[in-house]
Design a protein around this motif. Sequence first.
Motif, PDB file in Angstrom:
ATOM      1  N   LYS A   8       0.840  -1.191   0.000  1.00  0.00           N
ATOM      2  CA  LYS A   8       0.000   0.000   0.000  1.00  0.00           C
ATOM      3  C   LYS A   8       0.878   1.245   0.000  1.00  0.00           C
ATOM      4  N   PHE A  45      -0.465  -5.608   1.000  1.00  0.00           N
ATOM      5  CA  PHE A  45      -1.891  -5.870   0.826  1.00  0.00           C
ATOM      6  C   PHE A  45      -2.190  -7.346   1.100  1.00  0.00           C
ATOM      7  N   HIS A  92      -7.930  -8.531  -0.143  1.00  0.00           N
ATOM      8  CA  HIS A  92      -8.237  -7.100  -0.102  1.00  0.00           C
ATOM      9  C   HIS A  92      -9.279  -6.722  -1.156  1.00  0.00           C
TER      10      HIS A  92
END
Length: 243
Positions: free
Chosen positions: A209, A230, A234
């Motif tokens: 991220k 992540f 997700h």
Amino acid sequence: MEEAIKILKALGDETRIEILRLISEKTMSAKGIASHLKITEAAVSQQIKILKESELIIGYKIGYHIIYDLNEKKLKHSIKFIENIIDNDKTNINVPSALRCTKSCKHLKCVNNNKFKEESIMKVCFPVKSNEGIKSVPYGHFGTAPLFVVCNLENDEVTTVGNGDLGHEHGSCNPIKALSGEAVDAVVVGGIGAGAINKLNSMGIKVYKASEGNIEENLVSFKNNELKEFPSNHLCSHDGCSH
């Protein structure tokens, strides 16, 4: 070692080598592979199962078909493994066994530590809207980013590639096509769907991220292990997206 043995066993078959050769030229379904090799789909499926278990190929669904492609990262690691064996053997010639380093040696300059050094070499990919080099701001969504800025942490080289899968149907992002064949070790992005994460992870590529700021600032955070990876489940929230 077990992983290397599995890969070498998978490569020890003429039909599987032919399958790898075919999909290295063009992604293909099992039916297409069977047609080219003039064998049954059942026979192809058996060989594909072995290649997938060794992670030499990856499959992704397009419509009602599963398309197969090379896992280039895994193949390159296999080649490096063999090269390390050759290099270690040559380096240890005429060196008394008592003076040779063990295989678990962590000395950075040790010949037995080639793999350790190579794994630390990272190419990090940043999806961006416009190319401003390391001053570019990471884009909010992987699949719809027009460009990718790739930073080589070994030599500080920065390159840019266009999104080869721009305009794909919702939920059907093809990271291999998107990256236009560019080999990377990690992706840093504002948002991304679970499908793309899993496809990238299957290629050995980790997805992180992005934090606020430009690529240069994110690289500092990345090197300091401050960016969060992540999870595979997700859900992307870009423009209302939930894939």
